[in-house]
Design an enzyme around this catalytic site. Sequence first.
Site, PDB file in Angstrom:
ATOM      1  N   ASP A 139       0.869  -1.176   0.000  1.00  0.00           N
ATOM      2  CA  ASP A 139       0.000   0.000   0.000  1.00  0.00           C
ATOM      3  C   ASP A 139       0.907   1.227   0.000  1.00  0.00           C
ATOM      4  O   ASP A 139       1.863   1.283   0.763  1.00  0.00           O
ATOM      5  CB  ASP A 139      -0.913   0.018   1.228  1.00  0.00           C
ATOM      6  CG  ASP A 139      -2.129   0.922   1.046  1.00  0.00           C
ATOM      7  OD1 ASP A 139      -1.928   2.092   0.648  1.00  0.00           O
ATOM      8  OD2 ASP A 139      -3.257   0.469   1.293  1.00  0.00           O
ATOM      9  N   ASP A 171      -9.762  -1.331  -4.543  1.00  0.00           N
ATOM     10  CA  ASP A 171     -11.063  -0.683  -4.700  1.00  0.00           C
ATOM     11  C   ASP A 171     -11.243  -0.032  -6.060  1.00  0.00           C
ATOM     12  O   ASP A 171     -12.088   0.843  -6.219  1.00  0.00           O
ATOM     13  CB  ASP A 171     -11.276   0.359  -3.598  1.00  0.00           C
ATOM     14  CG  ASP A 171     -10.232   1.480  -3.651  1.00  0.00           C
ATOM     15  OD1 ASP A 171      -9.310   1.404  -4.484  1.00  0.00           O
ATOM     16  OD2 ASP A 171     -10.345   2.440  -2.860  1.00  0.00           O
ATOM     17  N   ASN A 172     -10.434  -0.429  -7.049  1.00  0.00           N
ATOM     18  CA  ASN A 172     -10.623   0.131  -8.388  1.00  0.00           C
ATOM     19  C   ASN A 172     -10.430  -0.969  -9.425  1.00  0.00           C
ATOM     20  O   ASN A 172      -9.700  -1.937  -9.210  1.00  0.00           O
ATOM     21  CB  ASN A 172      -9.667   1.295  -8.642  1.00  0.00           C
ATOM     22  CG  ASN A 172      -8.212   0.856  -8.695  1.00  0.00           C
ATOM     23  OD1 ASN A 172      -7.708   0.446  -9.741  1.00  0.00           O
ATOM     24  ND2 ASN A 172      -7.535   0.930  -7.564  1.00  0.00           N
ATOM     25  N   CYS A 199     -16.265   3.552  -3.378  1.00  0.00           N
ATOM     26  CA  CYS A 199     -16.695   3.759  -1.990  1.00  0.00           C
ATOM     27  C   CYS A 199     -16.483   5.210  -1.574  1.00  0.00           C
ATOM     28  O   CYS A 199     -17.234   5.744  -0.761  1.00  0.00           O
ATOM     29  CB  CYS A 199     -15.923   2.826  -1.063  1.00  0.00           C
ATOM     30  SG  CYS A 199     -16.360   1.083  -1.251  1.00  0.00           S
ATOM     31  N   CYS A 219     -17.243  18.152  -9.108  1.00  0.00           N
ATOM     32  CA  CYS A 219     -17.631  16.994  -8.289  1.00  0.00           C
ATOM     33  C   CYS A 219     -16.600  16.856  -7.178  1.00  0.00           C
ATOM     34  O   CYS A 219     -16.054  17.864  -6.724  1.00  0.00           O
ATOM     35  CB  CYS A 219     -17.753  15.729  -9.142  1.00  0.00           C
ATOM     36  SG  CYS A 219     -16.216  15.238  -9.952  1.00  0.00           S
TER      37      CYS A 219
END
Length: 392
Positions: free
Chosen positions: A71, A139-140, A197, A350
């Site tokens: 990570d 998460d992608n 998320c 956004c």
Amino acid sequence: MSLPPLVEPAAELTVDEVRRYSRHLIIPDVGMAGQKRLKNAKVLCVGAGGLGSPALLYLAAAGVGTLGIIDFDVVDESNLQRQVIHGQSDVGRLKADSAAASVREINPLVNVVIHNVALTTDNVMDIFSGYDLIVDGTDNFATRYMVNDAAVLLGKPYVWGSIYRFDGQASVFWAEHGPCYRCLYPEPPPPGMVPSCAEGGVLGVLCASIGSIQVNEAIKVITGIGEPLVGRLMIYDALEMKYRDVKVRKDPECPLCGKNPTITELIDYEAFCGTISDEAQEAALGSTITAAELRDMKERGDDIYVIDVREQNEYEIVNIPGAVLIPKGEFINGSALEGLPQDKKIVLHCKSGARSAEVLAILKNAGFADAVHVGGGVLSWIKTVDPSLPTY
């Protein structure tokens, strides 16, 4: 279907290990042999976030001998709602380092390997080659396809999980014994179709539910017990408190693991998945402004109409002063177009710029030729204009 154990057992367990893992040892299906296999196993957890947090903690507690953590991100306060491996004092710390400290606190007998890097096509094969099994907590979509392809090309199994709001999914992909991720999802969804998320939210405890399932599957694969989720997709609805699984068959025409594979090496996954659509990229070209430029336009009193295309819940957390909330969905179905002013310059934003670029393409096609969007979105506004605002 039951499968053979993934790894050979270690030579022995020490007295301390026998004491620590006694509750495993008295389970007939695990026993001494199973615990020795866990000790000899090398497991890499991709991501130390929502899914990686419970996965790493329970893999460590279970006695996995070597535990890798990859990570490159740092701990943010918004992570703490679900990423339970980190604490308040870890905010600003590298996630891999924070997670490693927690793992060592849970079980000092585990050998922790830290990879403080982003997983890319340049390093994924080399990193994966040092492990027996991969636990995917990404998460992608770009990284998910890369993890899958690298695992298949290296002949390694991996445990996959996915979470969004109140829904979770999990499976085990092992091309030698069943389907791969591409058999289930041959193509990624259109850019912007499935919110992350960070955009749509996730119930914090859902991470524990799916992450613990991933660890359960990892233990089964390593020790060769039970029936792992190979060829099955487990679906969990936290609101209805229902679990169900569906069969996933190996696609004989899969371009990666099928009879005649056409994908024999890693590809450009960002291009394959597309961060935003080609139409959005084209619309944004020459029609993107910075947060500072928006501030200057507001201070000059320019005749602009600022539109926030996020969702209501996001808007309530933080918003740019004066921005009107019109969610992206209302542009997609066309209901927002008739109410837009024709005599003002429209400025969209956004959270980070992806959704506003997609809406910008819709406006350009509808005749709003001078519309622009804010690159970096509200996050850029917070960073460069008003750092006092909360982020999320």
